[in-house]
Each structure stands twice: as C-alpha cells, then as structure tokens.
Design an enzyme around this catalytic site. Structure first.
Site, PDB file in Angstrom:
ATOM      1  N   ASP A 107       1.141  -1.059  -0.038  1.00 55.71           N
ATOM      2  CA  ASP A 107       0.080  -0.223  -0.022  1.00 55.71           C
ATOM      3  C   ASP A 107       1.122   1.311  -0.014  1.00 55.71           C
ATOM      4  O   ASP A 107       2.062   0.917   0.178  1.00 55.71           O
ATOM      5  CB  ASP A 107      -0.926   0.065   1.196  1.00 55.71           C
ATOM      6  CG  ASP A 107      -2.379   0.582   0.818  1.00 55.71           C
ATOM      7  OD1 ASP A 107      -2.995   0.877   1.514  1.00 55.71           O
ATOM      8  OD2 ASP A 107      -2.114   1.791  -0.240  1.00 55.71           O
TER       9      ASP A 107
HETATM   10  C1  GLC Z   1      -4.361   4.093   0.053  1.00 58.14           C
HETATM   11  C2  GLC Z   1      -4.925   3.565   0.239  1.00 58.14           C
HETATM   12  C3  GLC Z   1      -5.136   2.313  -0.995  1.00 58.14           C
HETATM   13  C4  GLC Z   1      -4.728   3.083  -1.804  1.00 58.14           C
HETATM   14  C5  GLC Z   1      -4.387   3.308  -2.174  1.00 58.14           C
HETATM   15  C6  GLC Z   1      -2.898   4.155  -3.466  1.00 58.14           C
HETATM   16  O1  GLC Z   1      -3.494   4.357   1.230  1.00 58.14           O
HETATM   17  O2  GLC Z   1      -4.856   2.306   1.758  1.00 58.14           O
HETATM   18  O3  GLC Z   1      -6.594   1.959  -0.624  1.00 58.14           O
HETATM   19  O4  GLC Z   1      -5.331   2.416  -3.189  1.00 58.14           O
HETATM   20  O5  GLC Z   1      -3.206   4.038  -1.413  1.00 58.14           O
HETATM   21  O6  GLC Z   1      -3.940   6.199  -3.025  1.00 58.14           O
END
Ligand code: GLC
Length: 702
Positions: A235
């Site tokens: 993430d």
């Molecule tokens: C965010 C979220 C994730 C998302 C990623 C990209 O922190 O937790 O669900 O797809 O970053 O934005």
C-alpha cells in the site's frame, strides 16, 4: 536484465510528486509503474520514456484508485453489496474499466474486500460488508468485470485490515489464525480464484506483524497454499510504515523485511530503489528473490498486452454512456434499502406538494461518496433535480447547508414550507469526507443538527420520508421513530437522484438488503450477525437498566450476555430490507442427495406489486470441534416475483461449504486444517439473518 533494471520494475511512483526529478528515473528504467496518471497525453508521454528511451523498453503499469466507478460513479461498494446482485456489480466494473482504460489506466486499486464488522471504521464504505460469503461473491464479480475489459484488479487490503481495534484506521489487529481463515481471507481467495492479477498489502499489523513484512500471509498462504501468481504491491508507503510500527529501525531494514516477505512492488516508498542493490551486494538478499518479484510484474504487464500496445488513444475518452448511466440508476434502485414504511411510499399522487429538505438533498459532490477522484460532480444528478425533472410539485428548504452544519437559522423556513406541504422528503446522512480512509468515527449519530431539524419538522405533523445517504451504518433509532418511512441509500453516486426518484414514485421497487448489521448504539460494536452464541446467550427476559428495582441485591437479575442498556437486538439485522409488497416463505425442504444437501423453498409475492426478493440460505452447526456461529449465510438468490405469483428457489450445499478451519496445539506447535464436522446442522431459507423459518435438521453423522 541488469540488477538495476530489475529493481526499477519494483518501484511504483506517483509522478505528480517531484515530477522533474522523477522524469530522469523513467528514462533510466528505474520505475516500473505509476499511479494517479489520469491524462492520456501525460500517460503516453511517460510511457514513451519507458518504452522508447530505456534499454529494454519495458512499458509502465498505470494504476489508479478506481473504486466504484471512474467518470460514471456507482454506489459505494457497501451500497453495491446492498444490491445482493453480483452480476450488476460485474457489469458496473466492466463499464468502469471501459471508461478508465480509455484514458490509459490499466490497473484499478480495487475491489477492496475487507470483511468489516465495525461501522466506526471509515473504510466499511469501500468494502462489501460483514459477511465473507457475500463479500466473496462481490469480489469475484468485480474482478471478472474489470479484467474482462482489459483492466487489472488489485484486491485489497491483504489482510485483516478491517479488524482494526476500536474501528480506528491503521490500528492493531489481533486475529487468531482460524478466524483469519474463516472470516477475512475467503473474499481474497475468491478473487484469486477469479483470476485477480494483483493484490495490495494492508497497513495493519496482524498480531504484531505488519502485512508488508508477513511472509506467512504473502508466501505460505498466497503463493504456496493458493498457488497465486498475482502481483503483490505494497500500500502507499506501507513498507516505510514498518518503522513507526516499531518493527524496523530504519528504511534499509524495512526494505529487507519487505523483500524477505515477498512484497513485490513498493508503492511510493522508494525502499527498493534506495536499498535493494546494496542489500544484494551485502549478500543479505539473493538476486533470485528479486527475480521472483520481477516475474510477477512482467507477467501482469504481459497479461495486459502492454508489450504489444503500451499507448492509449488520446482523443477518445469514454464517459457517461447511456448504458453506464442507466446501470448506475438501477444500482441505486437495487441498492437502496427500505427500512420502514407505514404505507406513505410509494408516492402515488403527482399532485401532492412535496417539501424536499435536509443537507443532502441537492449535493452533487457529497452523494458520490468516498474515493472519487475522477467522477465529476457536475454530472451528478441529485434527488432535488430528479424530482423536479419528474414533474412533481416540489418546494426546497434544506434547513441545513451540509451534514455537519449546526446552525438552526434556516429551520424556520423549512418548518414554514413543511406546513404548506403534503409530505416531507428529508435527506440526511454524512458528507462524503466523513467516511473512507482515515475517516473513522467514535459516534455514529447523524452529524450536525440534522436530528434537531427533523424533530422540528416532525412537530408540523406532516408525514416524513427519511432518506439517509452515508458511508456506513448509523445509529438512527430516534430518527426512524420520527419517520413514516426510511430509505437507506448509502452514497449512491452519479445517478442517486433518478434512482431514488424512481423508488419514491414506485417506478422502481426498492430491493436492497443490509450488508451490515445496524447497531442501536455504538456501545454494541463489534456487532455482527454470525457471532458465537457464548455459554450464556442473552436471555429472553434480560432486565434492562431502567427496569432494575432500586436497591436491588447483587444477584437479583439474570446472568446472560447483554448490556444493561440493550439486549443483543440490532436496530436492523444483516440481510434486512422491506419492499412495496410482501413475501411468504413455504414448503422449505432439505434433503440429502448422497454427500450433497439439496435445499428448496417456495416464495410467494403476497402483495399487489411485482418485486425482487432476496432469499437467503442460512445454516447453523449444532455442535462440533469448535463453537460455531449462530447462523451463517451460505447462499442467496435475488429473484423477481410478479404480484400474486410464487417461485421456487433451490440451493445445493456440499460438505466443503459447511466446513471451517480447525486448530490443534501441542506445546509451541500449532496446526490448522479445514474440515467439516460430522454433526447435525440446522438449515433454512429466510428473508434476513434474524428470521428463522422452520429450520430443518440435517445430519452429517455417518
Ligand atoms: C491508500 C489506500 C489504498 C490506495 C492507495 C493508493 O493509502 O490505503 O487503498 O489504493 O493508498 O492511493
């Protein structure tokens, strides 16, 4: 490939950050993927650097948070779950992919399939509710929809994120292995089995070990048990988070822990970019570990056809097609849950004077819900506009300007307008910003002065239809009491207005069913339908606080599992939803056919309106190696039944579907295995999780 080129593939960047510095990296092949590029010309520009200016010409993956639509926004995933219609979710995903792919996005960071039992957690909005089976069906459908239309799915967040203690985002999770496997992993497995091309690590630590560094999760389960060859991406910076988690002393150690747990691509963390070559040189990382990751990345690029055609047409965006808008309208109709109706709905008389009030009646942006970067509010049709377009006699006095508004200065205008109206449509709920990532709430009441305004409107004596738009279940018991009818539409997206207007007027019959339990009060949470019974379940005669005699001695009231403010009754149960007609269940039969169990029943539309019903199949295991839930959803059928007619629904259950994860411990050793106990099961079909038609006992005893 050189080591540097391999490591470059494992690096995902958001080019909107320090773009000049990053352009050099693109030209040197030090970036394998980008996120948040949504402008076709810009995507092609960066893609040309990767394809035409580097030695190997490996194209970039282009990812984006495409969560519940791209330009056309569908109901939030929790609202889509309320449709209990995986086929509809699959169609929506396919049309969403067409829109996103047309501007160069080939990788959606969804479906989010975290099974959520705590509505305080802001991200319940992004998932498919509290049940693993329903979430599994929706997860597989969205994966199929995206990937059949050339966009990779990224199933997230792997895993257990929704168990965050206190419903507070990013917080600790303590999850026993058997619960992880019974509750949280099944939707991921369903998505992997549907061919998901990628998964995303979760931010949380499971029992002290953050997912980005969790080899048991990322290798033992995902690779060895499930045999998945999907790409596993972090993430946003979740690798770096190992430092504040207290797992790693510095970024280099974090890079080592992540690669050793086979986190294959680093989203915006620069860990691999900065340290992997050094770690290989020091002998702490083997190059074959890197090769495994790069294979996953190249495999996904190959599957997407990026090597053949890395570029996108720059002048042919697809957006807001009639098909997409019609499906988005249907999704609102099918995902809106009728929670109460004393007969005021549907509004049959076009001559009546309707007052539209409340802070969410005409909010183009707010009704889109959380995680909307590319849906344009100017295309969003509100209930106020749709009702006026329908030709109803509508006056509009919101009374409050936004959901957190506490000013009562406009109450008098709303009350005055109500006095001259025949019915009040009151649109309440949450602004979009109050749910989603890092948007957790410790209270679940309507924000601002909404309840106060509703109370003033109630005093006019006019009938009230309460419509709630929110990213989660809310504790709206008082408001339900005041209303003559209640519709819960979650955040319905672009076509919230037309969908709701069709429901108000009976052009569409609401067929939504709750994907999450609605608690009466926050103190009941965590509160979900498929709970264990405990050794002392809540007694039928449980005595509530106000009923305890003053001076009562210590053991004057029973000892069972409840709260002095409440029994274990929810405000509304999982699977609940009303219709403009009524249904009767009869003739439920459960028979064994060899090892399989055949379940069938007849459902009759006993009212005057054609409508959909969601027949739900539940089981309860009567005894076993471990205590099992009081009931578990094992199937459902959404079925259209004309007024006065009957339809038969049937299900087949296999022993496998009645199994669960067992655990045995010996000293420091523990092993888990999946099996079905040879015991009795109660099996029934019902309209929701609380109803028990006459359950049939079926025995698996030999
Ligand atoms: C965010 C979220 C994730 C998302 C990623 C990209 O922190 O937790 O669900 O797809 O970053 O934005």
């Amino acid at each position: 490939m050189t080591l540097e080129e391999k490591i470059g593939q494992m690096n995902q960047l958001d080019p909107s950050y320090d773009s000049e510095a990053k352009e050099a990296l693109f030209r040197e092949g030090r970036v394998g993927a980008i996120l948040n590029g949504v402008e076709a010309k810009e995507v092609n520009r960066l893609q040309r650097m990767a394809v035409e200016e580097t030695r190997l010409g490996i194209p970039l993956l282009v990812g984006r948070d495409v969560i519940h639509g791209f330009r056309t926004i569908y109901p939030i995933p929790l609202g889509q779950a309320a449709t209990w219609d995986p086929e509809l979710a699959e169609q929506a995903a396919a049309l969403t992919a067409d829109e996103a792919v047309s501007v160069g996005i080939r990788w959606a960071f969804s479906p989010m399939v975290d099974v959520a039992r705590d509505p305080r957690w802001g991200r319940v909005a992004e998932g498919y509710g509290e049940d693993s089976y329903l979430a599994s069906r929706m997860a597989a459908a969205v994966v199929r929809g995206y990937q059949s239309h050339n966009m990779a799915a990224c199933v997230k967040h792997f895993a257990g994120y929704s168990a965050s203690e206190g419903g507070r985002d990013y917080n600790t999770t303590w999850i026993p292995e058997v619960q992880l496997r019974d509750v949280y992993l099944p939707p991921f497995k369903a998505a992997v089995d549907a061919g998901a091309m990628s998964l995303m690590c979760s931010f949380n630590a499971i029992n002290g070990l953050p997912s980005s560094a969790n080899k048991h999760l990322n290798v033992d389960i995902l690779r060895d048990e499930w045999q998945s060859d999907a790409l596993l991406v972090s993430d946003w910076g979740s690798g770096m988070d190992l430092i504040p988690h207290g797992l790693c002393a510095d970024r280099k150690e974090a890079a080592l822990r992540c690669i050793n747990a086979r986190m294959e691509m680093d989203m915006q963390g620069n860990l691999y970019h900065d340290y992997l070559a050094e770690l290989v040189a020091e002998g702490k990382v083997k190059e074959r570990q890197i090769d495994e990751c790069v294979k996953s990345i190249l495999r996904m690029k190959y599957r997407l056809g990026l090597f053949e055609n890395p570029y996108v047409p720059e002048e042919e965006p697809i957006a807001y097609s009639a098909e997409a808008l019609a499906l988005a309208t249907e999704a609102v109709e099918q995902g809106t849950v009728l929670l109460k109706n004393n007969g005021i709905l549907p509004l049959n008389n076009k001559e009546i004077q309707v007052l539209v009030s409340g802070p969410l009646a005409d909010q183009q942006k707010e009704q889109l819900g959380t995680w909307v970067f590319d849906g344009e509010p100017e295309h969003s049709v509100t209930p106020l506009k749709a009702l006026r377009d329908m030709g109803l006699k509508v006056s509009y006095e919101p009374g409050l300007q936004y959901s957190r508004d506490k000013r009562t200065s406009d109450f008098a205008k709303a009350v005055a307008a109500a006095s001259k109206s025949d019915v009040i449509l009151f649109f309440a709920g949450e602004e979009a910003i109050l749910s989603g990532e890092a948007r957790c709430r410790a209270e679940l009441s309507l924000p601002g002065a909404q309840t106060e305004l509703l109370t003033e409107l109630k005093k006019t004596g006019k009938p009230i239809v309460l419509v709630v738009m929110a990213g989660r279940p809310l504790t709206i018991g008082k408001e339900v009491e005041m209303a003559d009818a209640v519709l819960y539409s979650f955040h319905g997206g672009t076509m919230t207005g037309p969908g709701l207007a069709n429901v108000f007027t009976g052009k569409a019959v609401p067929s939504g069913r709750l994907p999450m339990t609605f608690p009466k009060m926050v103190g009941q949470i965590p509160f979900y339908y498929n709970r264990l019974n405990s050794g002392r379940p809540c007694a039928d005669d449980a005595v509530l606080m106000d009923d305890i005699p003053a001076g009562a001695p210590q053991f004057s009231i029973g000892a069972s599992s409840y709260w002095l403010e409440s029994t274990v009754e929810p405000l509304f149960p999982f699977g609940f939803g009303l219709s403009y007609t009524t249904f009767a269940y009869s003739g439920i039969e459960v028979t064994k056919n060899g090892e399989q169990i055949e379940v069938s029943g007849t459902i009759t539309n006993t009212g005057m309106t054609d409508a959909y019903e969601v027949a739900q199949l539940y089981v309860h295991q009567c005894s076993g190696d471990l205590a099992r839930p009081i009931c578990e959803l094992k199937g459902f059928r959404k079925i259209f039944i004309p007024a006065g007619e009957s339809r038969t629904v049937s299900f087949t259950l296999t022993p496998e579907q009645l199994g669960y994860w067992h655990e045995a411990k010996k000293g420091y050793e523990s092993c888990v295995w999946y099996a079905t106990d040879k015991v009795d099961f109660k099996i029934w079909i019902a309209p929701d999780s609380r109803c028990q038609t006459v359950p049939t006992i079926i025995s698996f005893l030999n």
